[in-house]
Write an enzyme that holds these catalytic residues in place. Structure first.
Site, PDB file in Angstrom:
ATOM      1  N   CYS A 123     -12.575   4.482   9.610  1.00  0.00           N
ATOM      2  CA  CYS A 123     -13.119   5.507   8.694  1.00  0.00           C
ATOM      3  C   CYS A 123     -14.362   6.164   9.294  1.00  0.00           C
ATOM      4  O   CYS A 123     -14.500   7.398   9.272  1.00  0.00           O
ATOM      5  CB  CYS A 123     -13.432   4.874   7.343  1.00  0.00           C
ATOM      6  SG  CYS A 123     -14.329   3.316   7.451  1.00  0.00           S
ATOM      7  N   HIS A 172     -19.926   5.402   3.243  1.00  0.00           N
ATOM      8  CA  HIS A 172     -20.877   5.281   4.354  1.00  0.00           C
ATOM      9  C   HIS A 172     -21.649   6.593   4.430  1.00  0.00           C
ATOM     10  O   HIS A 172     -21.175   7.630   3.960  1.00  0.00           O
ATOM     11  CB  HIS A 172     -20.164   5.140   5.694  1.00  0.00           C
ATOM     12  CG  HIS A 172     -19.164   4.034   5.793  1.00  0.00           C
ATOM     13  ND1 HIS A 172     -19.499   2.705   5.764  1.00  0.00           N
ATOM     14  CD2 HIS A 172     -17.813   4.067   5.975  1.00  0.00           C
ATOM     15  CE1 HIS A 172     -18.402   1.968   5.922  1.00  0.00           C
ATOM     16  NE2 HIS A 172     -17.367   2.773   6.049  1.00  0.00           N
TER      17      HIS A 172
HETATM   18  P1  NAD Z   1      -7.071  -5.136   2.767  1.00  0.00           P
HETATM   19  O1  NAD Z   1      -7.552  -6.521   2.937  1.00  0.00           O
HETATM   20  O2  NAD Z   1      -7.539  -4.352   1.599  1.00  0.00           O
HETATM   21  O3  NAD Z   1      -5.477  -5.118   2.713  1.00  0.00           O
HETATM   22  C1  NAD Z   1      -4.684  -5.788   3.645  1.00  0.00           C
HETATM   23  C2  NAD Z   1      -3.363  -6.142   2.995  1.00  0.00           C
HETATM   24  O4  NAD Z   1      -2.527  -6.767   3.963  1.00  0.00           O
HETATM   25  C3  NAD Z   1      -3.479  -7.116   1.828  1.00  0.00           C
HETATM   26  O5  NAD Z   1      -2.647  -6.668   0.780  1.00  0.00           O
HETATM   27  C4  NAD Z   1      -2.990  -8.444   2.409  1.00  0.00           C
HETATM   28  O6  NAD Z   1      -2.384  -9.266   1.435  1.00  0.00           O
HETATM   29  C5  NAD Z   1      -1.968  -7.981   3.410  1.00  0.00           C
HETATM   30  N1  NAD Z   1      -1.773  -8.894   4.545  1.00  0.00           N
HETATM   31  C6  NAD Z   1      -2.647  -9.773   5.083  1.00  0.00           C
HETATM   32  N2  NAD Z   1      -2.116 -10.366   6.158  1.00  0.00           N
HETATM   33  C7  NAD Z   1      -0.873  -9.851   6.298  1.00  0.00           C
HETATM   34  C8  NAD Z   1       0.181 -10.059   7.234  1.00  0.00           C
HETATM   35  N3  NAD Z   1       0.042 -10.909   8.250  1.00  0.00           N
HETATM   36  N4  NAD Z   1       1.319  -9.358   7.073  1.00  0.00           N
HETATM   37  C9  NAD Z   1       1.475  -8.479   6.049  1.00  0.00           C
HETATM   38  N5  NAD Z   1       0.516  -8.240   5.144  1.00  0.00           N
HETATM   39  C10 NAD Z   1      -0.647  -8.916   5.270  1.00  0.00           C
HETATM   40  O7  NAD Z   1      -7.404  -4.389   4.134  1.00  0.00           O
HETATM   41  P2  NAD Z   1      -7.748  -2.861   4.331  1.00  0.00           P
HETATM   42  O8  NAD Z   1      -9.179  -2.630   3.941  1.00  0.00           O
HETATM   43  O9  NAD Z   1      -6.706  -2.021   3.689  1.00  0.00           O
HETATM   44  O10 NAD Z   1      -7.725  -2.738   5.909  1.00  0.00           O
HETATM   45  C11 NAD Z   1      -6.505  -2.590   6.618  1.00  0.00           C
HETATM   46  C12 NAD Z   1      -6.806  -1.967   7.958  1.00  0.00           C
HETATM   47  O11 NAD Z   1      -7.398  -0.670   7.729  1.00  0.00           O
HETATM   48  C13 NAD Z   1      -7.813  -2.724   8.835  1.00  0.00           C
HETATM   49  O12 NAD Z   1      -7.489  -2.500  10.194  1.00  0.00           O
HETATM   50  C14 NAD Z   1      -9.123  -2.027   8.531  1.00  0.00           C
HETATM   51  O13 NAD Z   1     -10.068  -2.162   9.564  1.00  0.00           O
HETATM   52  C15 NAD Z   1      -8.661  -0.590   8.377  1.00  0.00           C
HETATM   53  N6  NAD Z   1      -9.539   0.264   7.566  1.00  0.00           N
HETATM   54  C16 NAD Z   1     -10.102  -0.193   6.422  1.00  0.00           C
HETATM   55  C17 NAD Z   1     -10.945   0.642   5.703  1.00  0.00           C
HETATM   56  C18 NAD Z   1     -11.632   0.177   4.464  1.00  0.00           C
HETATM   57  O14 NAD Z   1     -12.721   0.653   4.192  1.00  0.00           O
HETATM   58  N7  NAD Z   1     -11.088  -0.702   3.688  1.00  0.00           N
HETATM   59  C19 NAD Z   1     -11.185   1.942   6.145  1.00  0.00           C
HETATM   60  C20 NAD Z   1     -10.540   2.406   7.289  1.00  0.00           C
HETATM   61  C21 NAD Z   1      -9.717   1.546   8.007  1.00  0.00           C
END
Ligand code: NAD
Length: 332
Positions: free
Chosen positions: A137, A216
């Site tokens: 992000c 942010h």
């Molecule tokens: P999150 O924890 O909110 O969601 C992850 C999901 O994946 C959960 O539903 C979890 O149950 C599931 N999960 C966990 N392990 C798994 C597996 N082995 N197989 C299948 N499903 C699985 O995470 P998020 O915040 O959505 O982040 C996901 C990605 O996006 C990360 O790489 C993160 O760095 C990136 N990201 C996050 C944000 C943010 O602010 N949240 C912003 C931009 C990018």
């Protein structure tokens, strides 16, 4: 129709799934479920097909109709968008290779997992790749405005300070809740990450975490090749897709008010996928340009994921994909 699956239905995954449902050239084949929770129940209520990562008995016990295994999901897809937490997605890559399916990864993974991507910066360079990484992000936010500034004025160098939210709003585990925490790594990973998308821009970043969950904030100081004036920069950002000008003079004095504004304009989940630049913070001094921008971490990468799906398949130009995604999500 491009057949899309979402693996990992959390903060980013549930938003990407909803955005895919809005596209008239895509079909959401389904999502994976890790453990049973309210998100999976909501997905079922929306009519989304659910494919558990493991045997799925836990889901069946809770009344979830299971459409098949994760392998069944992947074999029905043209592209999988992997939104699992940092570190999990790169392990899934073998599964995608085995099924010969294209995959989109998120910014938590390292650059090596796939080609780094921000639609308005490098769509054409990445088009056709089997593995694409939508950058984080913060990196997406930096790339959107820096790309525009570089195009109009040329950039000699950038220094940016990233004031990072402590946790996402739903997250009860992370902090800080009463401290400001400096990141002691210099540069922070954001600068080098920007260069995986915009390799010609010299950028140095530092970061700190603060007790907030709602966006942010970035403070940028840019050394320009050509001198800029404030009016010209305001016009540039007004004309730049996925960048929104906000004004203190209209009562938007903080990230809290941006979030309220997003709800008032009817954005789904109260999201603000556009990068918000405060008009009053744009300033120049000699060849230096300054501004402050706010990044809604939960949603700004969502349109990029939709565009990355089209880029992977190579169905249309970047301009066409951005237009389609913007129209479907009511983005500028
Ligand atoms: P999150 O924890 O909110 O969601 C992850 C999901 O994946 C959960 O539903 C979890 O149950 C599931 N999960 C966990 N392990 C798994 C597996 N082995 N197989 C299948 N499903 C699985 O995470 P998020 O915040 O959505 O982040 C996901 C990605 O996006 C990360 O790489 C993160 O760095 C990136 N990201 C996050 C944000 C943010 O602010 N949240 C912003 C931009 C990018």
């Amino acid at each position: 129709m491009i057949k899309v699956g979402v693996v990992g239905y959390g903060t980013i995954g549930k938003r990407v799934a909803d955005a895919v449902l809005l596209q008239n050239d895509m079909e959401l084949v389904g999502i994976t479920a890790n453990s049973y929770n309210y998100r999976i129940k909501t997905a079922q209520q929306k009519g989304i097909k659910i494919f558990p990562m493991t045997a799925g008995y836990e889901h069946i016990e809770h009344g979830i109709s299971v459409a098949g295994s994760v392998d069944n999901l992947i074999e029905r897809c043209d592209v999988v968008v992997d939104c699992t937490p940092k570190g999990a997605a790169c392990k899934n890559k073998e599964m995608y290779k085995k099924h010969q399916v294209k995959a989109i990864f998120q910014g938590g993974e390292s650059h090596e997992v796939g080609k780094s991507f921000v639609a308005q910066c490098n769509y054409e360079e990445v088009a056709g790749a089997d593995f694409i990484r939508v950058v984080s992000c913060n990196t997406t936010g930096l790339c959107r405005t820096l790309h525009a500034v570089d195009w109009k004025y040329g950039i000699k160098g950038v220094h940016a300070t990233m004031v990072r939210r402590a946790a996402d709003p739903w997250d009860i585990r992370h902090g800080p809740i009463n401290a400001i925490v400096p990141n002691l790594i210099l540069p922070s990973h954001h600068g080098p990450d920007v260069r995986t998308v915009l390799p010609d821009i010299e950028v140095f970043t530092i970061s700190l975490s603060v007790p907030t969950t709602v966006m942010h904030m970035h403070s940028l100081t840019i050394d320009l090749k050509k001198q800029a004036d404030t009016e010209g920069v305001i016009k540039l950002f007004k004309d730049t897709t996925r960048v929104r000008m906000v004004k203190n003079a209209e009562g938007i004095r903080s990230t809290a008010e941006i979030m309220e504004y997003a709800k008032d304009i009817g954005n789904s989940r109260g999201d603000m996928p556009e990068i918000c630049v405060w008009e009053e913070t744009i300033g120049t001094w000699g060849n230096k340009l300054f501004y402050l921008q706010a990044v809604h971490q939960e949603s700004n990468v969502v349109p990029e994921n939709v565009d990355a799906v089209r880029a992977a398949i190579g169905v249309c130009s970047g301009e066409e994909s951005i237009r389609k995604t913007n129209e479907s999500m009511s983005l500028h």
